[in-house]
Every structure is written in structure tokens, then in C-alpha cells.
Design an enzyme around this catalytic site. Sequence first.
Site, PDB file in Angstrom:
ATOM      1  N   HIS A 264      20.794  88.863  24.530  1.00  0.00           N
ATOM      2  CA  HIS A 264      20.055  90.125  24.621  1.00  0.00           C
ATOM      3  C   HIS A 264      18.726  90.026  23.855  1.00  0.00           C
ATOM      4  O   HIS A 264      17.661  90.292  24.419  1.00  0.00           O
ATOM      5  CB  HIS A 264      20.926  91.246  24.040  1.00  0.00           C
ATOM      6  CG  HIS A 264      20.299  92.604  24.091  1.00  0.00           C
ATOM      7  ND1 HIS A 264      20.580  93.510  25.092  1.00  0.00           N
ATOM      8  CD2 HIS A 264      19.413  93.210  23.272  1.00  0.00           C
ATOM      9  CE1 HIS A 264      19.876  94.626  24.879  1.00  0.00           C
ATOM     10  NE2 HIS A 264      19.164  94.468  23.784  1.00  0.00           N
ATOM     11  N   GLU A 265      18.801  89.642  22.604  1.00  0.00           N
ATOM     12  CA  GLU A 265      17.581  89.584  21.795  1.00  0.00           C
ATOM     13  C   GLU A 265      16.650  88.486  22.304  1.00  0.00           C
ATOM     14  O   GLU A 265      15.422  88.630  22.237  1.00  0.00           O
ATOM     15  CB  GLU A 265      17.922  89.379  20.314  1.00  0.00           C
ATOM     16  CG  GLU A 265      18.788  90.479  19.697  1.00  0.00           C
ATOM     17  CD  GLU A 265      18.250  91.891  19.902  1.00  0.00           C
ATOM     18  OE1 GLU A 265      17.025  92.065  20.025  1.00  0.00           O
ATOM     19  OE2 GLU A 265      19.081  92.832  19.973  1.00  0.00           O
ATOM     20  N   HIS A 268      14.399  89.937  24.914  1.00  0.00           N
ATOM     21  CA  HIS A 268      13.233  90.605  24.309  1.00  0.00           C
ATOM     22  C   HIS A 268      12.184  89.572  23.877  1.00  0.00           C
ATOM     23  O   HIS A 268      10.981  89.757  24.064  1.00  0.00           O
ATOM     24  CB  HIS A 268      13.656  91.395  23.066  1.00  0.00           C
ATOM     25  CG  HIS A 268      14.374  92.680  23.360  1.00  0.00           C
ATOM     26  ND1 HIS A 268      13.818  93.679  24.126  1.00  0.00           N
ATOM     27  CD2 HIS A 268      15.592  93.147  22.970  1.00  0.00           C
ATOM     28  CE1 HIS A 268      14.659  94.711  24.192  1.00  0.00           C
ATOM     29  NE2 HIS A 268      15.749  94.406  23.500  1.00  0.00           N
ATOM     30  N   GLU A 294      13.739  96.565  27.577  1.00  0.00           N
ATOM     31  CA  GLU A 294      15.191  96.472  27.775  1.00  0.00           C
ATOM     32  C   GLU A 294      15.532  95.857  29.122  1.00  0.00           C
ATOM     33  O   GLU A 294      16.609  95.279  29.283  1.00  0.00           O
ATOM     34  CB  GLU A 294      15.827  97.852  27.647  1.00  0.00           C
ATOM     35  CG  GLU A 294      15.914  98.359  26.229  1.00  0.00           C
ATOM     36  CD  GLU A 294      16.749  97.486  25.311  1.00  0.00           C
ATOM     37  OE1 GLU A 294      17.781  96.949  25.747  1.00  0.00           O
ATOM     38  OE2 GLU A 294      16.352  97.334  24.141  1.00  0.00           O
TER      39      GLU A 294
END
Lengths: 501, 501
Positions: A264-265, A268, A294
Site C-alpha cells: 500500500h505505502e 503512494h 489512494e
Amino acid sequence: MENKLQELKTRLLEMSDLNAAASVLSWDQTTYMPPGGAESRGRQMALLGRLSFERFTDPAIGHLLDDLQPYADSLPQDHDDSAMLRKLRWDYEKFIKVPVALMTEIYGHSPMIYQAWTEARPANDWKRMQPLLEKTLDLSRKFADCFPGYEHIADPLIDQSDYGMKATDVRRVFAELREGLVPLVKAITEQIATDDSFIYRHFPQQAQLDFGIGIIKAYGYDFNRGRQDLTHHPFMTKFASGDVRITTHVKENDVRDGLFSTLHEAGHALYEQGINPAYEGTPLDGGTSAGVHESQSRLWENVVGRSREFWGHYYSQLQAVFPDQLRDVSLDQFHRAINKVSPSLIRIDADEVTYNLHVMIRFDLELALLEGSLEVKDLPEAWNSRYASDIGVTPPHDQDGCLQDVHWYSGFIGGAFQGYTLGNLLSAQFYSKALEAHPEIPSEIGQGKFDTLHGWMKENIYQHGSKFTAPELIQRVTGGGLQVQPLLNYLRTKYGELYTL
Amino acid sequence: MENKLQELKTRLLEMSDLNAAASVLSWDQTTYMPPGGAESRGRQMALLGRLSFERFTDPAIGHLLDDLQPYADSLPQDHDDSAMLRKLRWDYEKFIKVPVALMTEIYGHSPMIYQAWTEARPANDWKRMQPLLEKTLDLSRKFADCFPGYEHIADPLIDQSDYGMKATDVRRVFAELREGLVPLVKAITEQIATDDSFIYRHFPQQAQLDFGIGIIKAYGYDFNRGRQDLTHHPFMTKFASGDVRITTHVKENDVRDGLFSTLHEAGHALYEQGINPAYEGTPLDGGTSAGVHESQSRLWENVVGRSREFWGHYYSQLQAVFPDQLRDVSLDQFHRAINKVSPSLIRIDADEVTYNLHVMIRFDLELALLEGSLEVKDLPEAWNSRYASDIGVTPPHDQDGCLQDVHWYSGFIGGAFQGYTLGNLLSAQFYSKALEAHPEIPSEIGQGKFDTLHGWMKENIYQHGSKFTAPELIQRVTGGGLQVQPLLNYLRTKYGELYTL
């Protein structure tokens, strides 16, 4: 004109460096700072925030913008300088409405409540957080009230993170999404529960971290311009084009948690690392909205990272790392387990189908708090009652209830959560566009290759930074606006194969 | 008057917080920053340095000092406010002589040359460093030239770190010390060399770190207000009373290196952690001079950490951590090995007897560079020839020659090295005073107890921060001035027992 532009860019670079310094201090606060540093750290971060804010709202910026307006008007709409001046004008006109004293208070309060939260959450100590959260609410309202004429008091806060959206827009989108999700959740949860017990075996931390790092390197995350550390709540932070860091957390009794946080990170970070480095130090050097940001974290975490193709490639590697833990687990069993749909307590661990219901609860509660129809003291009860009615579970304690998410405890109430669901919607929209252009992407994922997908995202989204607003970017990439159906289609197809629907 | 004092303290706190932020950025640069962050980091640190410097030399500070002079005059000499105003006046009068543009250049150059050095030293790349070091020399000279009327061009730089000392004072002290050291070194090195081969067995990093941490906790280093990380060159840094960090480096093929670095930096940290917390944010919140600071690092590293009493307590614990490596090594053998006197290449690894000869080489070369009698391009040769004549060894390459020490590659040329030897002298002076007051200290060290010694240092030295100048403090503590004989006595006694003298 050349000189004025140079002067403006020099001023902007200085503000950007002050913000970066504050971000380094914040990163350190969450990763390595000893407890004794907390008090001074809050003060130091507040100072840097104020100095940057003072520079940003200096009337000299307004004069430079005025002087440069003829130059901006002479450029094509999509010229970098034109976009930069436009974005700066918006931000400037917005922030000069906010008193320095209020921003100083906000900058001082944020690190302080964050520090308290890191201690109060494990201690399940809502009483400690309540007055601090009341202060956050008060500051959030005061901030919103700097922009009179709003339709809803949350609008200025939503506009901060998702430019162009109002509470009413978000509510309409959420209502349409909920209508599609509720029957899907119902149809799935009526079936026999997936066995995911093996997920909770013992998986040593370092091996989990190493495995995740291998994947995000393959995604294209550049460790020469970044690094990963452990924190309480994972995040991505950027100090410069050349320094975009992520954090994660690992549970040794849950193989999913650390891995999917990492993916997830990294999503980003791919976005931030992919921005045109020429934008460094300008208002264009950052993702264009919370929702678009997101879309990338959720894309790389879920659309890619929880797909059958992905695990077709990676599962044997995971088994090789954890032979004792996974020897008796087939690829299909594993893939079903990491996509198990079930009512749960924690947003960031939720499956893709129920995830947005978690977000909607927070969004509604934020609005109620801002409106004044809900008081902070009643938040735990309101939270629990919405979990019971919307998700069908009741948190046994506030630690996994209203204390679980970092956002209210480190920034504003309002504008913090809608971006997650907007991101899910956009991840499906963007991914289907990428597939139209490159139908080979799923089979490449099946070989552990991500260059085509990463390249398409870089080309169409990342490089532009904040050059285009989110609505403009969505229009450019998809030829239309934000849509709910692509996500519902994606979920129905994916979960139709995993469950009998 | 109350208001003026408050205004001054608010301004000072802001400068102190800017400096602390710059220190966090610098700490991060040396510990965790990815390579891609280097360019922007230099810029960010330079900005923070300049902002602090501009605030410090703001004429408003001068006006406040003038307004507060009657108040300062009305106070007893040793009142905190009086000391603070006196120290501030000195610093202010000094720094208003330095143009902001020069300081900005210095702030920009330092992180840049440091970054280059971290790459060039392992690569043994003197050619890369030469032009950068020429720039450092140029900036150091320009800085010194802001203070015309000096006796020697190094004086303003020495005065920066060791207030009250001039080149001529240092030379006189060094000459007296050398006269005592040279025959001592000769007498020792004529004897059969101590066997220290077991020092170079394999000692895994984490176990070394854990062992060192256990000791510095016993010393009194407070991990709630500090932490330890790994860096290229160990250092101590302070962000606030509550956040005083140290770094170390570990060699797995040398059990001494990491341990004594750790004890050394912990000595610095004990000093900073022991300063009256009421001084936070004022010019009193820091050790009073480089020499007094080094007296503490060298005390805890050597006078305590290489003593027979200390190892009488700790050696069995070290053997328990490294049984295979040390089973066949007796306490006496170990104690002799960590105190082996031998001509060597690296200052920070040198024994206590030859150590000061290493410092003297650097000091003389600094002065020659500043005077212009030595050019930077000739430094490697000059370094090697001094090592051959003074220590009796010739560095095989610049990596362990003139590239070895961080100081010229991160700050000024001039003022960087004399403090180490002044510190050795003072450690012997202070320790003998502590023993006069508490003869039980050695036997307590023999039980792994350090409270009495730590408490005495806190009471007599640490708590005062920069309230007293180094000469004032030495006078208070010892009843006299800086002396060479106590160190020579200490060395003769200690090494008289270890060798036949």
C-alpha cells in the site's frame, strides 16, 4: 518576467524545504525519537510549519503572482509554469484567509495529540484522548470557518485533500456505492466462511520485511531514493524527489498485515517517485489529491497485490520463505484467505468488499462531529453503534474502535477519510484503462513483471504531479468523471470467482 | 524588564529549535538517509542554518541585550540570567562580525563535503576531496578574517570551540605534553609487544551493541531521553534536554572498536543529559567547550572504561557473551590488550599514550594550512611524513591517512582537534579531584557502580552547561588552571603497572 519567476521559485523552494524539514522531524518522531523528545519535537515542528506558512502567505507572493499573471496568460493551458502559477494562486488565495495564529495552533497541536495517541491507543485510554480530540474538532471548525459561504462545514476540509469535491458529492457517490456493496457483502457472508487460520501462524518479522521489500523493488520502488522503517501506523512521506520514504508495521502472528501495508505505502511512493523531478520545490511536486493518491496505494496493494496472477508467481516464493508455516496450504487456499470477505473491526485490515463500509462510517461521523450533531464525548458509542449496524460487529474496546485510525489524532477532523474510497473507485477506473491499452498486463503480473503497468501509470498519472487537478486528470485518463460502476464490476468479477455469487 | 527577558528567551528558543531541526536533519543524513536525498538535504540544512543565524544576528537581539544590561548588572555574577546574558553578549558580538552570506556558504558546503567524504573515504579517493577541502580552507580563512587583530589566524577558530585558548597557548601545552610522552612511548615500545591477536576474532555486531548498551545504561545514560544508531563516524547530538543521541560503528573483527566508541559518545551524552533542563533553548544549554566535553568522553571511555577495576567487573560478562572467542583469554591478557601501546594509523583507535601525538599532527597541519605554509594538494604527503616521523608508521593509503577524520570534511579547518588533547588533560585533572572527594570510586567501578562518579560530575560540571567558561569551570573544580602533569602522572602510573617502566 524571468527574474520575477526566478524569485517566486526561490521563495517556493524555501517553503518546500521548510516543509520537508518538518516532515523529517515528523518521520523521526514516528520512527526513532525517544519518549523524552516529544515535547520539544512538537514545538520544533510547529515552528517550521509557522515559518513556512508565513512565507507562503506573505503579500509578496501575491504581488509576484499578479506580476506574473500576463506571463501565465500568454502560455498554453498545459504549460508547466502556467499550471504551477494556477495551482499556486488557488493555494495562496485559500491560505491568506487563514490567520497565522490559527495555523500555529494547529501545527502545535498535531504532533502533541499524535504523541498522546501512540501511548493512549495501546493503553485503550479514550479518556486521555477525548479533550485532545475536542481541541482538534475546535481547530478543524475554526479552519473551515475561514472559508465562509460553504454549503457544508466539511467542504473546505474535503476540498483541501480532494479538490473539487463537496460533502454532498461524496455522499451521493457513497450512497451509490453502498447500494452495490450491501447485497454483495450479504451474498458472500451467507456462504461458508473461508478458512484462513494459517494466516495467523508465526511468521518472523525480518523474513516478512525482506519478502515485502523484494516485491516493492520489483514494482519499481527505488531504494536509492527511499527506505522503509517500522512505525505504529504505516505512512509514506516525501522530503525531496530523491528521498521518498515508507513505513510499515508487522505482526508476527499475521502474514498479511505487514505485507499489504508495505504494498500500500509503496503505491503512494511510486506516485511520488514518479513525479517530474523538474517540479521539485514547486506546488506541482506532490500527488494531486488524496483520492488519486489512494488509487495508487490501493491499486498496488489490492488490484495487483491480491490478484490470482500475482500469487501465481509469488506464492511459491512465500512458501520457500515460510516452509513450515505454509507447506500444507495450497495457492488457492492462500489466495482465498487473503481475499476473505468478513465483517471486521479494523479498516486497514479489511477486505476489499467491506473496506468502503468502514470508510463511510468514519466519513459520516466526521460530518456529524463538524455539524455538532455528535459530540466528541459520544464518539465511542456512536462508533460502536455504527459498526454494529453497518458491519455487524461491535468493537470490544476503543483501541480497536474509535481510537484505531491515526488521522483524527494527527490532523483535522474532516477531509481525512473520503479519499480512501475515492481511491478505490479510481483504482478500478485507472486499471481498466491501463488494461485497454495493454491487455498483457495480467499475464505480466503472473511473471512478476510490473514495468508495463508502472510505466503506464507514470506516463499518465505520476509524472504530472499536481499539474492537473484531480477532475482534470480523471478526465484526461478516462475520458470521463469519477464512476462507481468500474469498482463494483471489478469486485463482482473478482469475488464472483472466489465465491459462488 | 521581565517582558524584555521573556521576549529574548522566546527568540532564543526559536533559534535553538531551528538549530535542533538542522541537527535532526544532519543526524538523519548520517544514519538513515538514502543516497538520493543528499542534494536536497544539504540545501535544507543550509536554509535552517541561515534562518537561525539571521535571527541570532538580528539587531533586535543587540537592543534587547542593551536594554537588559542594567538587569544583568544588578544580579550576582553566578545568577543564571546573568551568565546567560553574558554568554549571549559574547556570542552576539562575535557573530555580528560574520556576514550572513559567508555563513550561508558554510552551511551549504558542510553537508555537501560530508556526503562526498562518506563515499570518497571508502573509495580512497583523495582527488575527489582535494578541491572540496580547498573550499573548506578558503571558508575557514574567511571566517577567521572576520575577527581581525588575531595573533594567529587559527585563534578565532580555536576560540570558537575552546574559549580563552590561542594557538600559542595550545602549542605551549602540547610541547610540555610531548616532552613527557615521547620517552614514555619509547620506554614502552622497546618492550616485547603485547599479544592482542584475540581482539581480532569474530564478534557478531548485535552482541557487541547489546553489551555496550548494558554498560552505558549502568553509566547512567538515559535511553528514555536518547538512543543509539550506527554511523560511519560516531558522534553525539542533542535536539533537546529530552533527546540526546549517540551513534557508534562496529567492526565484527575487532571487539574494541564499537565498544570504546560507544563509551566515548556516551560520555559526551552524560554531559548533555546532565545539564540543568531549565537552560533548554538558551545559550547555556550545551557543554562549555570542546575540551571540557572531551574530558567526559575520554573519562568514560578510558579512565573508567579501560581500567583494571572496570574489567574486573565486566570481563566475565563479556566472556559469557563471547565464550568461544574469549574462553582462552584471561582478564589480565584482555586488560593488557585493550591498553596495548603501539604506533598506529587511526586516531580514534589509538591507545591513551600515543593518542595525543595523533592530535598534535592534526593540530600542526591545521595551522600550517591556515597559515598558507602548507597547500591542500600537499596534505597527503605532509600527513604521511608526520606519521613517519612522529608515530613511526606510514599510512599505506589516504583512507587511513589524511581522509580518516570526519572533522575537516564536515566543518572548519582549525579548532577541530585541540579539544581532544585538552580533554585528555582535563579528564585526568577532574578524575583526580573526584577521587579526592570520593576515594571509594575505583572500588565502586569494580562493582559496576558508577553513581558516585556520575553524580560528582553532574554536580560539579554537567549541570552548569555553559554557565561558566571553560577556564572558570576548571578553576572552580580544580582550584587552578589547565595542567599537563596530572595526565602524565595518570599515564605513568597506569602504564607503569602494565609495562615494566
